[in-house]
Write a protein that holds these residues in place. Structure first.
Motif, PDB file in Angstrom:
ATOM      1  N   SER A  32       0.835  -1.212   0.000  1.00 53.45           N
ATOM      2  CA  SER A  32       0.000   0.000   0.000  1.00 53.45           C
ATOM      3  C   SER A  32       0.868   1.261   0.000  1.00 53.45           C
ATOM      4  CB  SER A  32      -0.916   0.006   1.221  1.00 53.45           C
ATOM      5  OG  SER A  32      -1.799  -1.104   1.192  1.00 53.45           O
ATOM      6  N   VAL A  33       0.267   2.323  -0.481  1.00 53.28           N
ATOM      7  CA  VAL A  33       0.945   3.616  -0.496  1.00 53.28           C
ATOM      8  C   VAL A  33       0.916   4.214   0.899  1.00 53.28           C
ATOM      9  CG1 VAL A  33       0.892   5.944  -1.455  1.00 53.28           C
ATOM     10  CG2 VAL A  33       0.339   3.987  -2.915  1.00 53.28           C
ATOM     11  N   PHE A  34       2.066   4.751   1.315  1.00 55.36           N
ATOM     12  CA  PHE A  34       2.139   5.411   2.613  1.00 55.36           C
ATOM     13  C   PHE A  34       1.244   6.661   2.623  1.00 55.36           C
ATOM     14  CE2 PHE A  34       6.774   3.855   2.602  1.00 55.36           C
ATOM     15  CZ  PHE A  34       6.409   2.642   3.153  1.00 55.36           C
ATOM     16  N   SER A  35       0.910   7.090   3.807  1.00 56.20           N
ATOM     17  CA  SER A  35       0.262   8.392   3.945  1.00 56.20           C
ATOM     18  C   SER A  35       1.265   9.490   3.581  1.00 56.20           C
ATOM     19  CB  SER A  35      -0.231   8.608   5.375  1.00 56.20           C
ATOM     20  OG  SER A  35      -1.221   7.668   5.710  1.00 56.20           O
ATOM     21  N   PHE A  36       0.802  10.520   2.935  1.00 49.77           N
ATOM     22  CA  PHE A  36       1.681  11.645   2.610  1.00 49.77           C
ATOM     23  C   PHE A  36       0.861  12.930   2.592  1.00 49.77           C
ATOM     24  CE2 PHE A  36       0.144  10.236  -1.538  1.00 49.77           C
ATOM     25  CZ  PHE A  36      -0.161  11.418  -2.193  1.00 49.77           C
ATOM     26  N   SER A  37       1.541  14.032   2.767  1.00 43.91           N
ATOM     27  CA  SER A  37       0.885  15.335   2.740  1.00 43.91           C
ATOM     28  C   SER A  37       1.867  16.375   2.224  1.00 43.91           C
ATOM     29  CB  SER A  37       0.370  15.729   4.126  1.00 43.91           C
ATOM     30  OG  SER A  37       1.440  15.786   5.053  1.00 43.91           O
ATOM     31  N   THR A  38       1.329  17.381   1.554  1.00 46.25           N
ATOM     32  CA  THR A  38       2.179  18.447   1.011  1.00 46.25           C
ATOM     33  C   THR A  38       1.410  19.761   0.950  1.00 46.25           C
ATOM     34  OG1 THR A  38       3.483  19.167  -0.894  1.00 46.25           O
ATOM     35  CG2 THR A  38       1.606  17.729  -1.363  1.00 46.25           C
ATOM     36  N   PRO A  39       1.809  20.761   1.708  1.00 45.16           N
ATOM     37  CA  PRO A  39       1.253  22.116   1.558  1.00 45.16           C
ATOM     38  C   PRO A  39       2.114  22.940   0.595  1.00 45.16           C
ATOM     39  CG  PRO A  39       2.458  21.957   3.613  1.00 45.16           C
ATOM     40  CD  PRO A  39       2.603  20.635   2.931  1.00 45.16           C
ATOM     41  N   VAL A  40       1.448  23.754  -0.210  1.00 41.75           N
ATOM     42  CA  VAL A  40       2.131  24.586  -1.210  1.00 41.75           C
ATOM     43  C   VAL A  40       1.542  25.994  -1.164  1.00 41.75           C
ATOM     44  CG1 VAL A  40       2.636  24.915  -3.655  1.00 41.75           C
ATOM     45  CG2 VAL A  40       2.543  22.596  -2.704  1.00 41.75           C
ATOM     46  N   VAL A  41       2.397  27.005  -1.149  1.00 39.97           N
ATOM     47  CA  VAL A  41       1.967  28.396  -1.280  1.00 39.97           C
ATOM     48  C   VAL A  41       2.307  28.843  -2.696  1.00 39.97           C
ATOM     49  CG1 VAL A  41       2.268  30.755  -0.486  1.00 39.97           C
ATOM     50  CG2 VAL A  41       2.277  28.887   1.164  1.00 39.97           C
ATOM     51  N   PHE A  42       1.300  29.340  -3.419  1.00 44.13           N
ATOM     52  CA  PHE A  42       1.470  29.681  -4.832  1.00 44.13           C
ATOM     53  C   PHE A  42       0.740  30.974  -5.157  1.00 44.13           C
ATOM     54  CE2 PHE A  42      -2.579  27.626  -4.620  1.00 44.13           C
ATOM     55  CZ  PHE A  42      -3.361  28.224  -5.590  1.00 44.13           C
ATOM     56  N   SER A  47      -2.253   1.384  -7.316  1.00 40.20           N
ATOM     57  CA  SER A  47      -2.036   1.131  -8.745  1.00 40.20           C
ATOM     58  C   SER A  47      -1.532   2.369  -9.479  1.00 40.20           C
ATOM     59  CB  SER A  47      -3.343   0.636  -9.390  1.00 40.20           C
ATOM     60  OG  SER A  47      -4.348   1.650  -9.282  1.00 40.20           O
ATOM     61  N   ILE A  48      -1.582   3.514  -8.828  1.00 40.35           N
ATOM     62  CA  ILE A  48      -1.144   4.768  -9.460  1.00 40.35           C
ATOM     63  C   ILE A  48       0.298   5.091  -9.116  1.00 40.35           C
ATOM     64  CG2 ILE A  48      -1.613   7.240  -9.695  1.00 40.35           C
ATOM     65  CD1 ILE A  48      -3.851   5.505 -10.778  1.00 40.35           C
ATOM     66  N   ILE A  49       0.635   4.989  -7.853  1.00 44.11           N
ATOM     67  CA  ILE A  49       1.944   5.437  -7.372  1.00 44.11           C
ATOM     68  C   ILE A  49       2.872   4.242  -7.206  1.00 44.11           C
ATOM     69  CG2 ILE A  49       3.146   6.534  -5.446  1.00 44.11           C
ATOM     70  CD1 ILE A  49       0.771   8.338  -5.077  1.00 44.11           C
ATOM     71  N   ASN A  50       4.066   4.377  -7.767  1.00 47.37           N
ATOM     72  CA  ASN A  50       5.090   3.336  -7.660  1.00 47.37           C
ATOM     73  C   ASN A  50       5.817   3.424  -6.319  1.00 47.37           C
ATOM     74  OD1 ASN A  50       4.430   2.458 -10.245  1.00 47.37           O
ATOM     75  ND2 ASN A  50       6.007   3.765 -11.210  1.00 47.37           N
ATOM     76  N   GLU A  51       6.791   2.540  -6.166  1.00 44.52           N
ATOM     77  CA  GLU A  51       7.534   2.483  -4.909  1.00 44.52           C
ATOM     78  C   GLU A  51       8.319   3.766  -4.664  1.00 44.52           C
ATOM     79  OE1 GLU A  51      10.821  -0.438  -2.705  1.00 44.52           O
ATOM     80  OE2 GLU A  51      10.098  -0.875  -4.720  1.00 44.52           O
ATOM     81  N   ASN A  52       9.022   4.222  -5.682  1.00 40.04           N
ATOM     82  CA  ASN A  52       9.785   5.478  -5.583  1.00 40.04           C
ATOM     83  C   ASN A  52       9.323   6.424  -6.694  1.00 40.04           C
ATOM     84  OD1 ASN A  52      11.606   4.678  -3.430  1.00 40.04           O
ATOM     85  ND2 ASN A  52      12.510   3.270  -4.934  1.00 40.04           N
ATOM     86  N   MET A  53       9.001   7.643  -6.294  1.00 38.73           N
ATOM     87  CA  MET A  53       8.460   8.618  -7.245  1.00 38.73           C
ATOM     88  C   MET A  53       9.109   9.984  -7.028  1.00 38.73           C
ATOM     89  SD  MET A  53       5.912   6.959  -8.938  1.00 38.73           S
ATOM     90  CE  MET A  53       4.523   7.998  -9.382  1.00 38.73           C
ATOM     91  N   TYR A  54       8.968  10.826  -8.040  1.00 39.08           N
ATOM     92  CA  TYR A  54       9.437  12.206  -7.946  1.00 39.08           C
ATOM     93  C   TYR A  54       8.227  13.133  -7.774  1.00 39.08           C
ATOM     94  CZ  TYR A  54      14.075  10.748  -9.459  1.00 39.08           C
ATOM     95  OH  TYR A  54      15.303  10.154  -9.537  1.00 39.08           O
ATOM     96  N   VAL A  55       8.421  14.164  -6.994  1.00 37.84           N
ATOM     97  CA  VAL A  55       7.343  15.119  -6.746  1.00 37.84           C
ATOM     98  C   VAL A  55       7.778  16.504  -7.215  1.00 37.84           C
ATOM     99  CG1 VAL A  55       6.338  13.836  -4.838  1.00 37.84           C
ATOM    100  CG2 VAL A  55       8.148  15.491  -4.376  1.00 37.84           C
ATOM    101  N   GLY A  56       6.818  17.237  -7.745  1.00 35.68           N
ATOM    102  CA  GLY A  56       7.155  18.576  -8.229  1.00 35.68           C
ATOM    103  C   GLY A  56       5.957  19.288  -8.816  1.00 35.68           C
TER     104      GLY A  56
END
Length: 435
Positions: free
Chosen positions: A75-85, A227-236
């Motif tokens: 399973s995919v780990f929990s993750f969170s990301t705040p962004v100011v734009f 099924s969407i996110i692989n084991e290691n991914m890049y974020v941006g």
């Protein structure tokens, strides 16, 4: 042996990078991110994904991969990301296609197109299940081919640009009231993306930068991301400028896997550039010129007044008068003494002039001042010498002469005041003469 050691060090470094789970950017440096095409960083630390160009992409990714799973099938780990734009178009009502927060298998989205594809996909790759791309679009253009709800919305994209779920841009304030937000307002906003690996639910929350994170999210979607996110991914990020010149800024960004999200230090974020010309208040545009005009007018009037006053009391002083300097009075003093030679102080007329009553300010002596007519034919030097000579005389029927004053062509004589009102005595012996 040395080759094996190098390989081991390399593998350990790759493993360390792959296992990175959190980072915080309160502003950006040139070596923080992997930038491509028109993406860049301003001198004060703003990530600019648009860079004031048309029909261009601006991808920017964290330099190292993030581990989202323990294994490919877990399973995919929990993750969170705040962004100011902030999205700042050249025109208030027109802009490019917006910004997308992206989780992808590689840095950058090779083969993707600008414009309505948001730099994430192209005609062939759009909606392909092998993309393994998650995106959150902050979309400012209505693209009917992707079934957009409007030209100002937030959408969750999974492997394609037809959002799985979307909502008009806005937030739920305290009390549950929904408030609209305009993505192209040019103002800084904050968006939070939170995925719960246990509940298999993703929440998206949007708010102005000066508003705390609302309790009610703008979007909620229950979906297993395995099924969407692989084991290691890049974020941006990915961004498009479209046909309208637009600057798409990211001021701050943090990311966390399986933990509490690092808070952004909002007070430390770089400042957005000023939009156009600074608005000038009506007080400055209308009131200031009048104030300046008034001040200049007052200065001119003051200068004119001083010059006229000086000219009014200007005195003629010739070399020959040094012999009689001790008998000379200041015309200004005599003017004040006689209250401007006003008619109420007039004692009488005769002997080539008028006589006025006055009081010397220094000695408080009551005096008589005679203004000798400018039509006097006698030479000035001889006249003054004669007057001063008379002033030396002392007689009970002759008033004492104190001196004289000359101003331009008018002569003043100053003498003692005779309370019996006999003007003849003034005519024979006056104390001050003024021209």
């Amino acid at each position: 042996m040395s080759f094996k050691i190098l390989v081991l060090v390399y593998l350990l470094a790759v493993l360390a990078y792959a296992q990175e789970t959190n980072f915080v950017y309160n502003g950006f440096q040139t070596d923080d991110l992997s930038l491509d095409e028109v993406a860049g960083i301003t001198p004060n630390g703003l990530l600019n994904l648009g860079y004031d160009t048309k029909q261009q992409k601006g991808p920017a990714f964290h330099s190292y991969p993030v581990q989202f799973k323990n294994s490919p099938n877990s399973s995919v780990f929990s993750f969170s990301t705040p962004v100011v734009f902030a999205i700042r178009p050249q025109f208030k009502t027109l802009s490019g296609h917006g910004i997308a927060i992206v989780v992808a298998p590689q840095r950058g989205l090779h083969g993707s197109l600008p414009s309505q594809y948001l730099g994430m996909f192209n005609q062939t790759s759009n909606s392909n299940p092998t993309n393994h791309v998650f995106g959150l679009e902050l979309d400012t253009i209505l693209s009917s081919e992707f079934q957009d709800i409007n030209d100002n919305h937030v959408g969750i994209d999974l492997n394609g640009l037809t959002s799985v779920k979307s909502a008009p841009a806005g937030y739920y304030a305290d009390g549950g009231k929904f408030k609209n937000l305009t993505l192209i307002s040019g103002k800084a906003m904050q968006v939070w993306v939170d995925y719960d690996g246990t509940e298999k639910q993703i929440n998206v929350t949007l708010a102005p930068i000066n508003v705390r994170k609302p309790k009610t999210p703008l979007l909620s979607l229950t979906r297993d991301f395995a099924s969407i996110i692989n084991e290691n991914m890049y974020v941006g990020f990915s961004s498009l400028t479209g046909w309208v010149v637009t600057s798409n800024y990211v001021l701050g960004w943090s990311f966390e896997v399986n933990g509490k999200t690092p808070a952004l230090a909002l007070s430390q974020l770089p400042k957005l550039p000023q939009i156009g010309k600074k608005q000038t208040s009506k007080v400055l545009t209308i009131g200031l010129p009048w104030v300046v005009l008034f001040v200049i007018s007052m200065l001119i009037l003051s200068v004119v007044y001083v010059m006229r006053r000086k000219r009014k009391f200007a005195e003629v002083l010739e070399d020959w008068e040094r012999d009689y300097g001790q008998h000379r009075f200041n015309s200004k003093d005599l003017y004040i003494t006689t209250k401007g030679f006003r008619s109420q102080e007039l004692l009488g007329t005769g002997g080539f002039g008028r006589v006025y009553r006055g009081i010397l300010r220094t000695s408080k002596i009551v005096i008589g001042v005679k203004r000798v007519s400018h039509e006097l034919r006698q030479g000035m030097r001889e006249l003054v010498a004669e007057i001063i000579s008379i002033g030396w005389l002392r007689h009970c029927k002759i008033v004492s002469l104190h001196g004289y004053c000359r101003r331009k062509a008018e002569l003043l004589l100053v003498c003692d005041y005779m309370p019996n009102g006999s003007l003849d005595k003034y005519f024979y012996n006056l104390l001050v003469v003024c021209l």
